[in-house]
Design an enzyme around this catalytic site. Structure first.
Site, PDB file in Angstrom:
ATOM      1  N   ARG A  82      40.861  34.614  27.289  1.00 11.84           N
ATOM      2  CA  ARG A  82      39.521  35.326  28.771  1.00 11.84           C
ATOM      3  C   ARG A  82      38.552  36.078  27.595  1.00 11.84           C
ATOM      4  NH1 ARG A  82      41.681  39.145  32.867  1.00 11.84           N
ATOM      5  NH2 ARG A  82      42.058  40.311  31.742  1.00 11.84           N
ATOM      6  N   LYS A 120      35.158  39.724  31.031  1.00 11.81           N
ATOM      7  CA  LYS A 120      34.690  41.239  31.657  1.00 11.81           C
ATOM      8  C   LYS A 120      34.116  42.010  30.570  1.00 11.81           C
ATOM      9  CE  LYS A 120      39.766  43.501  31.536  1.00 11.81           C
ATOM     10  NZ  LYS A 120      40.061  44.247  32.557  1.00 11.81           N
ATOM     11  N   GLU A 144      36.981  41.370  44.958  1.00  6.70           N
ATOM     12  CA  GLU A 144      38.417  41.618  44.441  1.00  6.70           C
ATOM     13  C   GLU A 144      38.076  42.773  45.680  1.00  6.70           C
ATOM     14  OE1 GLU A 144      37.521  42.240  41.083  1.00  6.70           O
ATOM     15  OE2 GLU A 144      37.341  40.443  39.796  1.00  6.70           O
TER      16      GLU A 144
END
Length: 339
Positions: free
Chosen positions: A81, A183, A219
């Site tokens: 990721r 992220k 989210e």
């Protein structure tokens, strides 16, 4: 400091530990990296991380097992990721082997900060990459730092595994074709104001809807959302602007393969919450936080209970934590033993 820690009352806050790992990228290559004691960074005032948010980070945990051994939970997925985040922000990637080795070194060097088995605490690892070096124009940095530090942590939400209420935010977490699936720090800076407003109103955090139509859940604060419908199907939102949570995809597997539930990634409409009997937020920091209710406009929808955890959510939590702490056999390649 270690002797002053009350393991049973740990929250989720910074505690300085002894060692951190650091590696520098210069002249188009990463150095070998090393452990250092200094928890301060010394960087150029022109660093792109400071002005243009050229940075990304990860979060994972090391767990003390009953037999004294130490588990790292799916660090390869964090490494992958982070590579995706680096590609999106024009930063040099860290290969998986270097990423995992850095994490191992930090855990071993700070082993005495790992909360004991049975406290439900863990050692939280924070790998990050930032753009540094002398710069002023909007361009990729000439140099980069990759570092990993760690802190002992308990529950992210003070209530632990008890239901928390959330409120739908009028703000968007990320743009439709922006950086929501990566992220990167800008996503989190953007969430500070709506999160603070939610807390002032006595909610745990915000529910963010899709930025295009404001009709679908994306989210929950900095965590992913899941729900259980009345057909016992584990459902979670599907959107290109949602961060692909390692915890969420682990729960999808557990729900299907261990609990034998149906699973689905699909649209979850905010005006159809009555389709679901349980709901929760999930992520590395939060693990699983049961959602008691969601306030949207003037409507407050309660799922299973505001005070009791739903039975399927309990089973998911028990299975996931059992795997992480070594009490339940893990799927292949999910656990790396540090020692």
């Amino acid at each position: 400091m270690k002797n002053q820690i009350n393991w049973n009352s740990l929250g989720f806050s910074y505690i300085k530990t002894d060692w951190r790992y650091i590696s520098y990228y210069k002249n188009n290559k990463w150095d070998d990296g090393k452990l250092i004691e200094d928890n301060k960074l010394y960087i150029s005032e022109g660093s792109t991380a400071l002005h243009y948010a050229q940075q990304c980070f990860e979060g994972l945990k090391a767990y003390r097992c009953r037999d004294g051994s130490i588990n790292l939970f799916r660090p390869d997925q964090n490494a992958i990721r982070m590579q995706r985040s680096c590609s999106r922000l024009l930063m040099p990637k860290i290969n998986c082997k270097k990423f995992i080795e850095a994490c191992k070194q930090i855990v071993i060097a700070n082993e005495h900060y790992i909360p004991p088995y049975g406290t439900r605490g863990a050692l939280y690892l924070r790998p990050y990459i930032i753009g540094v070096g002398d710069n002023i124009g909007i361009r990729s940095a000439p140099e980069f730092i990759f570092s990993v530090f760690c802190v002992p942590v308990g529950s992210y939400f003070k209530s632990g595994l008890t239901p928390t209420n959330f409120i739908v935010s009028e703000y968007d977490r990320a743009a439709t074709n922006g950086t929501g699936a990566f992220k990167v720090g800008g996503n989190y800076a953007n969430s500070l104001l709506p999160g603070e407003k939610a807390k002032i109103s006595n909610f745990g955090d915000c529910i963010y809807l899709d930025p295009k139509t404001h009709t679908k859940i994306e989210e929950v604060g900095s965590a992913n959302f899941f729900a259980i419908n009345y057909d016992n199907c584990f459902v979670t939102p599907k959107s290109p602007s949602i961060l692909p949570s390692i915890t969420k995809y682990s729960l999808l597997y557990i729900a299907k393969e261990r609990l034998h539930l149906k699973v689905e990634e699909c649209d979850i409409y905010i005006n159809k919450l009555n389709y679901y009997k349980e709901a929760g937020a999930c992520g590395t920091a939060a693990v699983i936080t049961p959602i008691g209710g969601i306030k949207t406009g003037n409507i407050f929808h309660i799922f299973y209970s505001e005070t009791e955890v739903g039975p399927i959510t309990k089973r998911l939590y028990k299975e996931l934590c059992g795997i992480q702490y070594g009490d339940i056999e893990a799927p292949k390649d999910w656990i790396i033993k540090v020692k």
